[in-house]
Design a protein around this motif. Structure first.
Motif, PDB file in Angstrom:
ATOM      1  N   THR A  97      41.827   9.920 -88.308  1.00 10.69           N
ATOM      2  CA  THR A  97      42.665   8.905 -87.413  1.00 10.69           C
ATOM      3  C   THR A  97      43.851   9.473 -87.062  1.00 10.69           C
ATOM      4  O   THR A  97      44.287   9.010 -85.909  1.00 10.69           O
ATOM      5  CB  THR A  97      43.016   7.742 -88.428  1.00 10.69           C
ATOM      6  OG1 THR A  97      43.686   8.089 -89.482  1.00 10.69           O
ATOM      7  CG2 THR A  97      41.446   7.032 -88.843  1.00 10.69           C
ATOM      8  N   ALA A 101      45.081   9.583 -82.919  1.00  7.13           N
ATOM      9  CA  ALA A 101      46.462   9.249 -82.710  1.00  7.13           C
ATOM     10  C   ALA A 101      47.266  10.111 -81.906  1.00  7.13           C
ATOM     11  O   ALA A 101      47.889   9.699 -80.842  1.00  7.13           O
ATOM     12  CB  ALA A 101      47.381   8.662 -83.994  1.00  7.13           C
ATOM     13  N   LYS A 112      46.612   2.394 -78.512  1.00 10.49           N
ATOM     14  CA  LYS A 112      45.869   3.333 -79.364  1.00 10.49           C
ATOM     15  C   LYS A 112      46.502   4.010 -80.285  1.00 10.49           C
ATOM     16  O   LYS A 112      45.813   4.345 -81.471  1.00 10.49           O
ATOM     17  CB  LYS A 112      44.839   4.414 -78.336  1.00 10.49           C
ATOM     18  CG  LYS A 112      43.785   3.582 -77.883  1.00 10.49           C
ATOM     19  CD  LYS A 112      42.808   4.576 -77.105  1.00 10.49           C
ATOM     20  CE  LYS A 112      41.638   3.804 -76.681  1.00 10.49           C
ATOM     21  NZ  LYS A 112      40.709   4.855 -76.012  1.00 10.49           N
ATOM     22  N   TYR A 116      45.415   3.680 -84.303  1.00  3.66           N
ATOM     23  CA  TYR A 116      45.248   4.908 -85.343  1.00  3.66           C
ATOM     24  C   TYR A 116      46.471   5.149 -86.154  1.00  3.66           C
ATOM     25  O   TYR A 116      45.946   5.653 -87.209  1.00  3.66           O
ATOM     26  CB  TYR A 116      45.131   6.053 -84.406  1.00  3.66           C
ATOM     27  CG  TYR A 116      43.501   5.712 -83.475  1.00  3.66           C
ATOM     28  CD1 TYR A 116      42.561   5.555 -84.344  1.00  3.66           C
ATOM     29  CD2 TYR A 116      43.700   6.255 -82.182  1.00  3.66           C
ATOM     30  CE1 TYR A 116      41.287   5.270 -83.518  1.00  3.66           C
ATOM     31  CE2 TYR A 116      42.410   5.973 -81.463  1.00  3.66           C
ATOM     32  CZ  TYR A 116      41.339   5.626 -81.904  1.00  3.66           C
ATOM     33  OH  TYR A 116      40.196   5.370 -81.416  1.00  3.66           O
ATOM     34  N   THR A 120      45.815   5.133 -90.495  1.00  3.00           N
ATOM     35  CA  THR A 120      46.293   6.593 -91.272  1.00  3.00           C
ATOM     36  C   THR A 120      47.209   5.895 -92.180  1.00  3.00           C
ATOM     37  O   THR A 120      47.087   6.579 -93.541  1.00  3.00           O
ATOM     38  CB  THR A 120      47.084   7.661 -90.307  1.00  3.00           C
ATOM     39  OG1 THR A 120      46.169   7.982 -89.303  1.00  3.00           O
ATOM     40  CG2 THR A 120      47.393   8.558 -91.336  1.00  3.00           C
TER      41      THR A 120
END
Length: 327
Positions: A97, A101, A112, A116, A120
């Motif tokens: 993730t 990112a 987004k 992400y 995380t």
């Protein structure tokens, strides 16, 4: 400010964090890489020390399959390494993730990046919480053991070689045992732990009352199994018992060599501190993303720099997981 070095032939600029970038990396990225390399050397030293110690005391080193057998909400069920494997998967997935990112940041997609980064952070919190849960079970112990005058560890098994907990056979004797406090000075320091549930005399009396029980030493056989003594040998060895050991701490360890517990607490704790620090940093970056700080700069390089750190702690865990749980 850029420093300039003048020679007879031409003027050359040395990097001062300006436009000239070694390896095409910015000043911030280079400093992060310097930190990662130095921290990697630190972890390498710790793991090397663990390896040498394990090799030296290989005959008494605990078996991971017997130590890490717990799983949440499955009390009494032996699930060796299952939860540790789940923890590892969660941490590695959080690295995925983080990659997403960073990629979203390159595309300047704020939403987004935030999603992400949030995933995380959740993965990091789950891992740290899971590691704390592992510590709790390791410290508490499951079966208990006794330590002899010579420092050897004695565990209890039935005729089939299955571990037997102290509570299953120990008896309560009419004797008074007092919990040690700091007022006891020297004795408190030597204890470094609370009064055990049972005394040595209660363990010995319970063992005599259960003739089907045997003692297993911490020494490994050629088949990588603990040595089980005969009944007569068990009674003789139990007669030299001095301490009742429940769980693990920096002084005693019911699973085997004391050094295993020392290294486990230090190395996994040091790594856990790194993960927790990474989670805190990720939270700060996450809120900066929400506030549009990097959107205004038209650069999400800060996300990429913290991503390097997060990948590093993930990679370190792979080595920690290997040496403590797999090898």
């Amino acid at each position: 400010m850029e420093a300039t070095v003048t020679t007879a032939n031409n003027d050359e600029k040395t990097w001062g964090g300006g436009d000239i970038q070694p390896l095409g990396a910015s000043y911030g990225k280079m400093m992060m890489w310097f930190f990662i390399v130095s921290d990697a050397l630190t972890f390498s030293g710790f793991l090397a020390a663990y390896g040498f110690s394990r090799f030296k005391f290989i005959e008494t080193w605990p078996l991971a399959d017997e130590v890490f057998t717990h799983f949440p909400f499955m009390h009494g069920v032996s699930a060796p390494m299952y939860y540790v494997a789940l923890m590892t998967f969660i941490l590695i997935f959080s690295s995925v993730t983080m990659v997403l990112a960073v990629d979203a940041g390159h595309q300047l997609k704020k939403t987004k990046v935030a999603i992400y980064m949030f995933l995380t952070i959740i993965g990091g919190f789950i891992f740290v919480g899971s590691q704390a849960w592992e510590w709790k079970n390791f410290i508490k112990g499951e079966y208990g053991a006794v330590e002899t005058v010579g420092g050897s560890l004695l565990q209890f098994v039935d005729k089939d070689g299955k571990r037997v907990a102290l509570e299953e056979f120990a008896v309560k004797l009419p004797e008074q045992r007092q919990a040690l406090t700091r007022a006891d000075g020297k004795w408190f320091m030597e204890s470094a732990e609370s009064t055990p549930t049972y005394s040595v005399a209660e363990i010995q009396a319970g063992f005599k009352a259960h003739p089907e029980l045997l003692i297993r030493t911490e020494h490994l056989t050629a088949e990588k199994k603990k040595t089980i003594l005969s009944r007569a040998e068990s009674e003789t060895r139990l007669g030299t018992a001095k301490y009742v050991v429940e769980g693990a701490n920096l002084v005693r360890n019911e699973y085997g060599s004391k050094l295993f517990a020392d290294f486990f607490f230090f190395i996994t704790g040091f790594h856990g501190f790194h993960v927790f620090s990474g989670v805190i940093i990720n939270i700060i970056i996450f809120f900066n993303v929400l506030l549009g700080t990097y959107e205004k700069r038209r650069s999400y390089e800060m996300v990429e720099k913290v991503g390097l750190y997060w990948h590093f702690v993930d990679l370190v865990w792979v080595f920690v997981f290997t040496v403590f749980y797999l090898v």
